[in-house]
Structures are given as structure tokens and as C-alpha cells.
Design a protein around this motif. Structure first.
Motif, PDB file in Angstrom:
ATOM      1  N   GLU A  68       0.833  -1.209   0.000  1.00  0.00           N
ATOM      2  CA  GLU A  68       0.000   0.000   0.000  1.00  0.00           C
ATOM      3  C   GLU A  68       0.866   1.258   0.000  1.00  0.00           C
ATOM      4  O   GLU A  68       0.532   2.235  -0.680  1.00  0.00           O
ATOM      5  N   ILE A  69       1.963   1.237   0.738  1.00  0.00           N
ATOM      6  CA  ILE A  69       2.874   2.386   0.707  1.00  0.00           C
ATOM      7  C   ILE A  69       3.462   2.538  -0.690  1.00  0.00           C
ATOM      8  O   ILE A  69       3.635   3.662  -1.184  1.00  0.00           O
ATOM      9  N   GLY A  70       3.737   1.436  -1.348  1.00  0.00           N
ATOM     10  CA  GLY A  70       4.194   1.492  -2.732  1.00  0.00           C
ATOM     11  C   GLY A  70       3.168   2.140  -3.635  1.00  0.00           C
ATOM     12  O   GLY A  70       3.505   2.995  -4.472  1.00  0.00           O
ATOM     13  N   ASP A  71       1.906   1.756  -3.492  1.00  0.00           N
ATOM     14  CA  ASP A  71       0.836   2.361  -4.291  1.00  0.00           C
ATOM     15  C   ASP A  71       0.730   3.858  -4.038  1.00  0.00           C
ATOM     16  O   ASP A  71       0.608   4.660  -4.975  1.00  0.00           O
ATOM     17  N   VAL A  72       0.766   4.252  -2.774  1.00  0.00           N
ATOM     18  CA  VAL A  72       0.692   5.674  -2.411  1.00  0.00           C
ATOM     19  C   VAL A  72       1.850   6.430  -3.046  1.00  0.00           C
ATOM     20  O   VAL A  72       1.664   7.510  -3.630  1.00  0.00           O
ATOM     21  N   THR A  73       3.029   5.867  -2.975  1.00  0.00           N
ATOM     22  CA  THR A  73       4.210   6.515  -3.527  1.00  0.00           C
ATOM     23  C   THR A  73       4.096   6.688  -5.035  1.00  0.00           C
ATOM     24  O   THR A  73       4.395   7.765  -5.570  1.00  0.00           O
ATOM     25  N   VAL A  74       3.660   5.646  -5.731  1.00  0.00           N
ATOM     26  CA  VAL A  74       3.533   5.722  -7.191  1.00  0.00           C
ATOM     27  C   VAL A  74       2.558   6.818  -7.589  1.00  0.00           C
ATOM     28  O   VAL A  74       2.851   7.633  -8.467  1.00  0.00           O
ATOM     29  N   TYR A  75       1.405   6.869  -6.951  1.00  0.00           N
ATOM     30  CA  TYR A  75       0.438   7.910  -7.299  1.00  0.00           C
ATOM     31  C   TYR A  75       0.934   9.306  -6.935  1.00  0.00           C
ATOM     32  O   TYR A  75       0.713  10.262  -7.679  1.00  0.00           O
ATOM     33  N   LEU A  76       1.622   9.446  -5.809  1.00  0.00           N
ATOM     34  CA  LEU A  76       2.157  10.753  -5.431  1.00  0.00           C
ATOM     35  C   LEU A  76       3.228  11.203  -6.422  1.00  0.00           C
ATOM     36  O   LEU A  76       3.232  12.359  -6.867  1.00  0.00           O
ATOM     37  N   VAL A  77       4.107  10.302  -6.799  1.00  0.00           N
ATOM     38  CA  VAL A  77       5.152  10.620  -7.774  1.00  0.00           C
ATOM     39  C   VAL A  77       4.534  11.009  -9.108  1.00  0.00           C
ATOM     40  O   VAL A  77       4.939  11.986  -9.740  1.00  0.00           O
ATOM     41  N   ARG A  78       3.519  10.264  -9.542  1.00  0.00           N
ATOM     42  CA  ARG A  78       2.874  10.564 -10.824  1.00  0.00           C
ATOM     43  C   ARG A  78       2.168  11.914 -10.782  1.00  0.00           C
ATOM     44  O   ARG A  78       2.237  12.703 -11.734  1.00  0.00           O
ATOM     45  N   LEU A  79       1.461  12.201  -9.685  1.00  0.00           N
ATOM     46  CA  LEU A  79       0.763  13.476  -9.539  1.00  0.00           C
ATOM     47  C   LEU A  79       1.764  14.635  -9.580  1.00  0.00           C
ATOM     48  O   LEU A  79       1.549  15.624 -10.292  1.00  0.00           O
ATOM     49  N   ALA A  80       2.838  14.513  -8.848  1.00  0.00           N
ATOM     50  CA  ALA A  80       3.854  15.569  -8.844  1.00  0.00           C
ATOM     51  C   ALA A  80       4.441  15.751 -10.240  1.00  0.00           C
ATOM     52  O   ALA A  80       4.645  16.884 -10.686  1.00  0.00           O
ATOM     53  N   ASP A  81       4.682  14.657 -10.954  1.00  0.00           N
ATOM     54  CA  ASP A  81       5.232  14.733 -12.298  1.00  0.00           C
ATOM     55  C   ASP A  81       4.272  15.457 -13.237  1.00  0.00           C
ATOM     56  O   ASP A  81       4.669  16.363 -13.975  1.00  0.00           O
ATOM     57  N   VAL A  82       3.002  15.095 -13.195  1.00  0.00           N
ATOM     58  CA  VAL A  82       2.004  15.728 -14.064  1.00  0.00           C
ATOM     59  C   VAL A  82       1.882  17.221 -13.770  1.00  0.00           C
ATOM     60  O   VAL A  82       1.700  18.028 -14.683  1.00  0.00           O
ATOM     61  N   LEU A  83       2.020  17.592 -12.510  1.00  0.00           N
ATOM     62  CA  LEU A  83       1.913  19.003 -12.123  1.00  0.00           C
ATOM     63  C   LEU A  83       3.229  19.762 -12.238  1.00  0.00           C
ATOM     64  O   LEU A  83       3.274  20.974 -12.013  1.00  0.00           O
ATOM     65  N   GLY A  84       4.314  19.052 -12.553  1.00  0.00           N
ATOM     66  CA  GLY A  84       5.608  19.713 -12.675  1.00  0.00           C
ATOM     67  C   GLY A  84       6.215  20.122 -11.345  1.00  0.00           C
ATOM     68  O   GLY A  84       6.939  21.115 -11.265  1.00  0.00           O
ATOM     69  N   ILE A  85       5.939  19.358 -10.313  1.00  0.00           N
ATOM     70  CA  ILE A  85       6.442  19.657  -8.974  1.00  0.00           C
ATOM     71  C   ILE A  85       7.605  18.724  -8.659  1.00  0.00           C
ATOM     72  O   ILE A  85       7.490  17.508  -8.816  1.00  0.00           O
ATOM     73  N   ASP A  86       8.708  19.287  -8.221  1.00  0.00           N
ATOM     74  CA  ASP A  86       9.832  18.487  -7.749  1.00  0.00           C
ATOM     75  C   ASP A  86       9.502  18.060  -6.318  1.00  0.00           C
ATOM     76  O   ASP A  86       9.405  18.909  -5.416  1.00  0.00           O
ATOM     77  N   LEU A  87       9.326  16.773  -6.125  1.00  0.00           N
ATOM     78  CA  LEU A  87       8.896  16.265  -4.815  1.00  0.00           C
ATOM     79  C   LEU A  87       9.890  16.586  -3.702  1.00  0.00           C
ATOM     80  O   LEU A  87       9.475  16.974  -2.603  1.00  0.00           O
ATOM     81  N   VAL A  88      11.151  16.427  -3.968  1.00  0.00           N
ATOM     82  CA  VAL A  88      12.147  16.668  -2.927  1.00  0.00           C
ATOM     83  C   VAL A  88      12.168  18.143  -2.548  1.00  0.00           C
ATOM     84  O   VAL A  88      12.165  18.484  -1.361  1.00  0.00           O
ATOM     85  N   THR A  89      12.132  19.023  -3.534  1.00  0.00           N
ATOM     86  CA  THR A  89      12.113  20.463  -3.249  1.00  0.00           C
ATOM     87  C   THR A  89      10.852  20.833  -2.478  1.00  0.00           C
ATOM     88  O   THR A  89      10.911  21.595  -1.498  1.00  0.00           O
ATOM     89  N   ALA A  90       9.704  20.304  -2.902  1.00  0.00           N
ATOM     90  CA  ALA A  90       8.447  20.598  -2.207  1.00  0.00           C
ATOM     91  C   ALA A  90       8.506  20.135  -0.753  1.00  0.00           C
ATOM     92  O   ALA A  90       8.073  20.857   0.155  1.00  0.00           O
ATOM     93  N   ALA A  91       9.049  18.942  -0.528  1.00  0.00           N
ATOM     94  CA  ALA A  91       9.139  18.422   0.835  1.00  0.00           C
ATOM     95  C   ALA A  91      10.115  19.234   1.674  1.00  0.00           C
ATOM     96  O   ALA A  91       9.831  19.544   2.840  1.00  0.00           O
ATOM     97  N   LEU A  92      11.247  19.600   1.103  1.00  0.00           N
ATOM     98  CA  LEU A  92      12.221  20.407   1.845  1.00  0.00           C
ATOM     99  C   LEU A  92      11.671  21.791   2.157  1.00  0.00           C
ATOM    100  O   LEU A  92      11.891  22.319   3.268  1.00  0.00           O
ATOM    101  N   ASP A  93      10.941  22.383   1.204  1.00  0.00           N
ATOM    102  CA  ASP A  93      10.311  23.682   1.458  1.00  0.00           C
ATOM    103  C   ASP A  93       9.307  23.570   2.601  1.00  0.00           C
ATOM    104  O   ASP A  93       9.250  24.423   3.485  1.00  0.00           O
TER     105      ASP A  93
END
Length: 117
Positions: A68-93
Motif C-alpha cells: 500500500e505504501i508502494g501504491d501511495v508513492t507511485v500515485y504521489l510521484v505521478r501526480l507531482a510529475d504531471v503538475l511539474g512539482i519536484d517532490l524533494v524540493t516541495a518536501a524540503l520547502d
């Protein structure tokens, strides 16, 4: 696989190969992400705090939580990619903002929400 960038590319390619990009709107991905988070919650819902802390040692429940954590991660990564958001930068901010709001002095050992200044 060792980086968010590599994972993002793999998820992007997976969607592209299946012609799923047409379905991967921010709304659809956010809804799918919420559904997967719900499935993760369902695995932990009735556990005691002690059981939830030791969940990965359970030979039946641990792999389900991992999946389930894998599923959550895949969807979060895909959503960030579609929106053009760098996940690491967003999390650090976000972590930086939280550090300003929840200073060590104000928040140490407390779980309650600190009101906005």
C-alpha cells in the motif's frame, strides 16, 4: 532504483506504454492517491499503537502495508510529475516552513497544532 528522478521516469514510462496519460489528470491522480491512502489506513485501522509500530514484523500484514505504501508513492510521484512539482524540493520547502512554525522550543514533546501567528 535509488532516486526520485529514476522512479518518476519509470512511473512516467509505465503510464506512457499503456496510453494512460490521457487519464492521468491532476484530479484523477489525487483521487486515486486518496483511495490508496485509504487502503493503507484500512490495514492499520484497528491495530493498537504497539501493533502498528511493529507491523512490518507481521508476516501477513507487513507485506500488505509495504504494498500500500508502494501504491501511495507511485500515485504521489505521478501526480507531482504531471503538475511539474519536484517532490524533494516541495518536501524540503514544507519542512523549512514547519521548522519556522514549530520551533524546537515551542513544539518539543507536543503533538497539538500550533496556531498561526
Amino acid at each position: 532504483m535509488s532516486s526520485v528522478e529514476e522512479l518518476t521516469e519509470r512511473v512516467r514510462a509505465f503510464a506512457r506504454e499503456r496510453d494512460w496519460e490521457q487519464f492521468h489528470t491532476p484530479k484523477n491522480l489525487a483521487m486515486a492517491l486518496a483511495g490508496e491512502v485509504g487502503e493503507l489506513l484500512a490495514e492499520l485501522q484497528w491495530l493498537t499503537p504497539e501493533q502498528s509500530a511493529a507491523v512490518m514484523a507481521d508476516p501477513e500484514l507487513g507485506p500488505r502495508v509495504r504494498a500500500e505504501i508502494g501504491d501511495v508513492t507511485v500515485y504521489l510521484v505521478r501526480l507531482a510529475d504531471v503538475l511539474g512539482i519536484d517532490l524533494v524540493t516541495a518536501a524540503l520547502d514544507k519542512l523549512s516552513e514547519a521548522g519556522t512554525r514549530y520551533t524546537v522550543e515551542a513544539a518539543r514533546g507536543r503533538a497539538d497544532k500550533i496556531k498561526d501567528a
